[in-house]
Each structure stands twice: as structure tokens, then as C-alpha cells.
Write an enzyme that holds these catalytic residues in place. Structure first.
Site, short mmCIF file in Angstrom:
data_model
loop_
_atom_site.label_atom_id
_atom_site.label_comp_id
_atom_site.label_asym_id
_atom_site.label_seq_id
_atom_site.Cartn_x
_atom_site.Cartn_y
_atom_site.Cartn_z
N THR A 14 94.38 65.42 16.02
CA THR A 14 93.11 65.37 15.43
C THR A 14 92.15 66.29 16.38
O THR A 14 91.30 67.06 15.82
CB THR A 14 92.56 63.89 15.69
OG1 THR A 14 93.31 63.10 14.84
CG2 THR A 14 91.01 63.75 15.30
N SER A 56 100.80 64.77 14.91
CA SER A 56 101.67 64.31 15.79
C SER A 56 102.70 63.59 15.13
O SER A 56 103.91 62.96 15.79
CB SER A 56 101.17 63.87 17.04
OG SER A 56 100.78 62.38 16.76
N ASP A 88 98.60 60.00 17.57
CA ASP A 88 99.41 58.72 17.11
C ASP A 88 100.73 58.66 17.84
O ASP A 88 101.42 57.48 18.03
CB ASP A 88 99.70 59.17 15.56
CG ASP A 88 98.58 59.08 14.74
OD1 ASP A 88 97.71 58.32 15.28
OD2 ASP A 88 98.43 59.47 13.59
N1 ASP Z 1 97.18 61.94 12.90
C1 ASP Z 1 96.62 62.42 14.32
C2 ASP Z 1 97.79 62.84 15.26
O1 ASP Z 1 98.56 61.99 15.72
C3 ASP Z 1 95.89 61.50 14.97
C4 ASP Z 1 95.10 61.81 16.44
O2 ASP Z 1 95.50 63.06 16.83
O3 ASP Z 1 94.22 61.02 16.78
O4 ASP Z 1 97.80 64.05 15.27
#
Ligand code: ASP
Length: 333
Positions: A14, A56, A88
Site C-alpha cells: 500500500t 504482499s 498483509d
Molecule cells: N494489500 C496491501 C499489501 O499487503 C496492504 C498494505 O500494504 O497495507 O500489499
């Protein structure tokens, strides 16, 4: 005093994401991230390395190996490392790196954010500043820095899906805090052993979370496809026995075929103790299974992958599993 040299390794998440047609997607490189926080140059000198740009959710053990390899190749050139990563699966990567890079005398710090760095309200900038502050400090080992907390790499878990306070330290206190640009270190884990890098993992480790009435065939299925199965059972630990069949038989067949089985708990705090109830003790006394005690499931997964990358010999697997590495296991009842 000469400024510390830190390598920023970008992997996505993110923190580096921008809004596209179908939601947030990692787009920014590590050098683009750094441009948002120019004051980091007052903390240390930074070089950037972009390894991949992944949510991730898509990070696998082979990516842990690539991050560890990048650290190994540059280890002599830098005083510390910051790995920017999606939240994640960050706790899994932190555990993976804790086994792949053991006894690091230099800090290897994972961080990320719940909101992208380009958003008006974001935790990205402060998390990056804090991560560099820790990476340029005299702390050591694999650490996760998030919302001001410094957490041991083998003890981290994502416990909140939206708020900035996303990570907790499980069954171990936080190592320290970063406040107003200063590290306040509560615990100084002693580490005199030489740094050691590993290059092999066996990714065939499965995880089965029990639910009331769950079909025993699930254990059979996973054991047929994996080198090891971790069962997250209830409370201090035990396995159900139904009139129609039992997990015992499925596990026994897996063990006879040379597979590794670990019992742990789905309760977040305080760990397992299979000796307490008949449903746990009868398994532990009769089958050569392992027990996680106070280890996190994230650490158990990564530790088994690391162990099985080196040996499948049952006695050695058990010995390595119960050997504390990076403060991953404390209470052997
Ligand atoms: N879906 C994102 C990831 O894990 C969530 C984050 O980075 O907060 O890449």
C-alpha cells in the site's frame, strides 16, 4: 560522526500504491517513495534498490529468498536495511527473514503503511522515518517498525486491518518505541553469534485451522500435498475425535510417510500446552508430532520452511524446531 549508510529495498505494498481502475496497486519505486520524505537525508545516507512491486498478497517464500539474497550481497556496504513491504503478509516476511538472516549485527527493518504515501492522511511518511531511525541506530536483527512500535521479526502479527495501529507483538514485549525521532529501547537482546545467511527453503508447508465439525479429510488432503502440516487447534490444543473418524489416523499416516506435523493454537495469546487435556495429551504421548508453544503461526510456518530446506530427518527437525532463533520460542513447558 559519519552518517550511517542504509539500503532501502522496495517490494510494493500500500505504501507504494496508487489508485487504478480496480483499486490500489503498487506503482512507486523505492526512490520515488523517498522523495516524499526528504528529511530522511538528515537521519542517514540512503541508496535504493527496487526488487519487485507486489501487493504482499502475492509475496511467496521465493520472494523472501530474493530479499535475503539482496541483503547478503550488500551486507558489507551498509550499516542497516529498510524493507518497504505490504502490511498483509509483512509478519510472514519478517519471520522468513529472521530465519534466512540469523544473528544479524545490523538492523534489518520492515515497514509499510495502511494508507498510500500520496494520500493526504497517511501513515507512510512517519513509518518510513521511524524505520530509518531504527535502521541507523545500534539495534540489531530483523525488526518490524510500525506506528512507532519496534517489534521482533519472529513475534509480529497484523492484528488490525484498517487502523494505523496495525501490528502487535505476540507473546513477547515490544523491543522499543520511536518517539520524536529517537529510539527508546526497552529490551536489548544479546546476540554474540556470527551473522549467518541461508539460501534454501521448502515452501511446501500447509496450515489448517480447525472449526467445530471440520472434516478429518482436510488433514489427509494437506498431508498428501505438503512436507509439513500445521494444525491450529482450539485453546491450549487438542484434536477432535468423531464417531465417524479421527484426525489421529490421518496424522499417523502422514507421519509414517515422513511428513512433519505441528500442533498450535488459534488463540492469539499465551500459546499451546498439549499436556493439559486428554484431547491433546493422548496425541502428544502417542505420535511424534511437534508443538508450537508460544511461537506465532507466522513464525512456525517460516521456521518449518527453513528447517525442511536443510533436513527432513525427524530428530534433527525436532531439535531445530525447539531451538530458539531470534527469540521465537521461550516457554518450553
Ligand atoms: N494489500 C496491501 C499489501 O499487503 C496492504 C498494505 O500494504 O497495507 O500489499
Amino acid at each position: 560522526m559519519e552518517r550511517k549508510r542504509i539500503l532501502l529495498i522496495g517490494t510494493g505494498g500500500t505504501i507504494a500504491s496508487e489508485m487504478g481502475d480496480n483499486g490500489l496497486k503498487p506503482e512507486l519505486t523505492s526512490s520515488q517513495l523517498l522523495k516524499y520524505v526528504p528529511d530522511i537525508s538528515g537521519i542517514c545516507a540512503v541508496d535504493c534498490l527496487q526488487l519487485f512491486s507486489l501487493d504482499s498478497t502475492n509475496i511467496r517464500p521465493e520472494h523472501w529468498l530474493r530479499i535475503a539474497k539482496a541483503i547478503q550481497e550488500c551486507y558489507g556496504q551498509y550499516d542497516g536495511f529498510v524493507v518497504s513491504h505490504g502490511t498483509d503478509t509483512m509478519a510472514y516476511t519478517a519471520a522468513g527473514l529472521s530465519y534466512l538472516v540469523q544473528n544479524s549485527q545490523k538492523p534489518i527493518v520492515l515497514t509499510g503503511a495502511q494508507k498510500p504515501i500520496g494520500y493526504e492522511t497517511t501513515d507512510s511518511k512517519q513509518n518510513l522515518r521511524d524505520a530509518f531511525t531504527v535502521a541507523a541506530s545500534d539495534m540489531s536483527g530483523v525488526l518490524l517498525v510500525f506506528n512507532g512500535k519496534v517489534i521482533m521479526g519472529t513475534r509480529a502479527r497484523k492484528t488490525r486491518s484498517k487502523s494505523f495501529e496495525a501490528f502487535s507483538s505476540i507473546n513477547y514485549p515490544i523491543i522499543g518505541m520511536v518517539q520524536d525521532g529517537r529510539v527508546i529501547q526497552y529490551i536489548r537482546p544479546k546476540n554474540c553469534l556470527p551473522t549467518r545467511f541461508y539460501e534454501a527453503l521448502d515452501p511446501k508447508v500447509s496450515l489448517l485451522k480447525l472449526a467445530p465439525g471440520i472434516d478429518c479429510g482436510a488433514a489427509e488432503y494437506f498431508l498428501g500435498r505438503s512436507s509439513a502440516l500445521i494444525i491450529e487447534s482450539f485453546g491450549v490444543g487438542g484434536l477432535p475425535v468423531y464417531e465417524t473418524g479421527s484426525f489421529y489416523e490421518a496424522i499417523k499416516r502422514g507421519l509414517d510417510a515422513g511428513k512433519t506435523v505441528v500442533l498450535t493454537t488459534q488463540v492469539e495469546n499465551e500459546g499451546s500446552d498439549l499436556s493439559v487435556y486428554h484431547v491433546g495429551n493422548s496425541i502428544k504421548q502417542n505420535l511424534p508430532i511437534l508443538e508450537a508453544y508460544d511461537m506465532t503461526t507466522e513464525a512456525v510456518i517460516a521456521k518449518l520452511m527453513w528447517i525442511l530446506g536443510q533436513t527432513t530427518e525427524r530428530v534433527q527437525v525436532a531439535e531445530l524446531f525447539y531451538t530458539p532463533i531470534a527469540w521465537d520460542i521461550l516457554s518450553l513447558f
